[in-house]
Enzyme design. Structure first.
Site, short mmCIF file in Angstrom:
data_model
loop_
_atom_site.label_atom_id
_atom_site.label_comp_id
_atom_site.label_asym_id
_atom_site.label_seq_id
_atom_site.Cartn_x
_atom_site.Cartn_y
_atom_site.Cartn_z
N GLY A 208 0.84 -1.20 0.00
CA GLY A 208 0.00 0.00 0.00
C GLY A 208 0.86 1.24 0.00
N ASN A 209 0.28 2.36 0.38
CA ASN A 209 1.07 3.59 0.48
C ASN A 209 0.47 4.50 1.54
OD1 ASN A 209 -0.90 5.45 -0.88
ND2 ASN A 209 -0.55 4.01 -2.56
N TYR A 210 1.11 5.66 1.77
CA TYR A 210 0.75 6.51 2.91
C TYR A 210 -0.48 7.40 2.67
CZ TYR A 210 5.32 5.41 4.93
OH TYR A 210 6.40 4.78 5.47
#
Ligand code: CTP
Length: 398
Positions: A208-210
């Site tokens: 995923g990512n932030y």
């Protein structure tokens, strides 16, 4: 235009209540009719006599007048108002509003209000930064309330930080701007993607990512507030949104996001691709948890995900507006303009991770917009809500 507008000014018990007197004066000067509703502790900070003298109306604080038994109907007040502004909104009042704790006239009036509500928080910086306050403010936002972000500066405690109630002149400007704005997206269908995507490795892990989804959710609220019917395709985020004109479609992976977008894009007038879509996904997600014991460190083979913006760009009809985002760390302007062309976008919103106050997780953003016609529009660092206003203004101008 505030002239002739019915405004409820809610005052709760904080030092900044002294600024509400100036706010009241400015509202009256702008031609508004103002009814002050004050909490019991608000009266410890500012006297109702000053407020009633300036507003020309008795100040409401109790559910009924003790000596006559006259009932003050919060329901009637809620229906009378064109807008309610709560300034200052203390941490306590914000918590009550967020959770429906209706133990005073201000909160009951808030719960009964049919009109738009503006909340100007004011408190010490640590109270402002506390997770419970942050969560409560997010809840208010999700109910469609407008948060007038507090400024940074010296606070009553002499500490310096975020929590100072916005200046009365600026609160009046926000209200003025609200009443001035047209329903310029009325009848338009807007598709917005927001948040990250999660790409499954095994049943407990993902890539995923932030991204937190704040910018996309702010855009959805702004577009709906201006009359659009919004489909918000959201990756996994901890935000909620609750607006009759926003249809939220929850997805997890880029493939699911693409499927939702492909089904809603044909009927959309505007599509805003705000999601931070994972570019790659594990080629072989497994159904059983990958174990540590007895195996070497796994190598996860990745495959390219579909480019959602580009896919929509390929099928774009005349008259449809497609907007992209670019979050860059270097060669910002060149990269953003290359994406504008390659994805067949009408405009792209660039934010650089090198700019303070821009990017993932922050409440603020600093953007530059590149238009397909060659224009370049630069904006200052602003709250994500205000940035959403600038972006939608620019789209509406097309
Ligand atoms: N985008 C998309 N689908 C993808 C990747 C990106 O729809 N698989 C969209 C984003 O929502 C954004 C724009 O394309 O509006 C640019 O996203 P960004 O991640 O900056 O660009 P990429 O094309 O992925 O390029 P790179 O990651 O190499 O910078």
């Amino acid at each position: 235009m505030l002239k002739g507008k019915h405004i409820i000014l809610g005052i709760s018990g904080g030092i900044a209540a002294y600024k509400s007197v100036m706010l009241l004066r400015l509202l009256i000067k702008a031609g508004a009719e103002v009814q002050v509703v004050i909490t019991p502790s608000g009266k410890e900070f500012i006297t109702p006599v000053t407020l009633s003298a300036l507003s020309g109306k008795p100040v409401v604080s109790e559910f009924f007048t003790a000596n006559t038994g006259e009932w003050h109907s919060h329901v009637d007040l809620g229906l009378w108002a064109d807008a309610m502004v709560i300034a200052p909104a203390t941490a306590n009042t914000i918590a009550k509003m967020a959770n429906g704790v209706a133990d005073n006239m201000l909160v009951t009036t808030y719960l009964s209000a049919k009109a738009p509500v503006f909340v100007a928080p004011a408190m010490d910086l640590d109270m402002m930064a506390h997770p419970s306050t942050k969560r409560n403010i997010e809840l208010l936002r999700s109910y469609g309330n407008h948060i007038i972000e507090p400024a940074e500066g010296e606070l009553a405690s002499h500490l310096v930080g975020k929590g100072r109630m916005e200046e009365p002149e600026n609160i009046v400007k926000v209200l003025d701007g609200f009443f001035d704005r047209k329903e310029d997206l009325a009848g338009k269908k807007v598709l917005i993607t927001a948040g990250p995507t999660y790409e499954k490795i095994d049943p407990v892990r993902f890539i995923g990512n932030y991204s937190t989804g704040k910018m996309g959710y702010a855009l959805a609220r702004e577009a709906a507030g201006r009359g659009a019917e919004v489909t918000l395709v959201s990756g996994p985020v901890s935000l909620t949104i609750n607006h009759p004109s926003i249809n939220v479609r929850h997805v997890e992976s880029a493939k699911e996001m693409l499927a939702e977008c492909e089904s809603h894009f044909p009927e959309s007038d505007i599509a805003i691709m705000c999601a931070a879509v994972a570019d790659y996904a594990p080629a072989h997600p497994v159904d059983k948890k990958i174990k540590r014991e007895g195996s070497d460190a796994p190598v996860i083979e990745l495959v390219k995900n579909p480019d959602i913006a580009r896919t929509l760009g390929l099928s774009k009809r005349d008259g449809q507006i497609l907007v992209g985002f670019a979050l860059e760390t270097d060669n910002e302007s060149i990269n953003a303009q290359a994406k504008l062309k390659s994805k067949n976008l009408d405009m792209i919103v660039l934010n650089s991770l090198r700019d303070k106050g821009a990017g993932f997780g922050t409440d603020t953003n600093k953007v530059t917009i590149y238009m397909a016609d060659g224009r370049e529009l630069r904006f200052d660092t602003k709250s994500k809500d205000d940035v959403a206003g600038d972006i939608i203004d620019t789209i509406a101008s097309l």
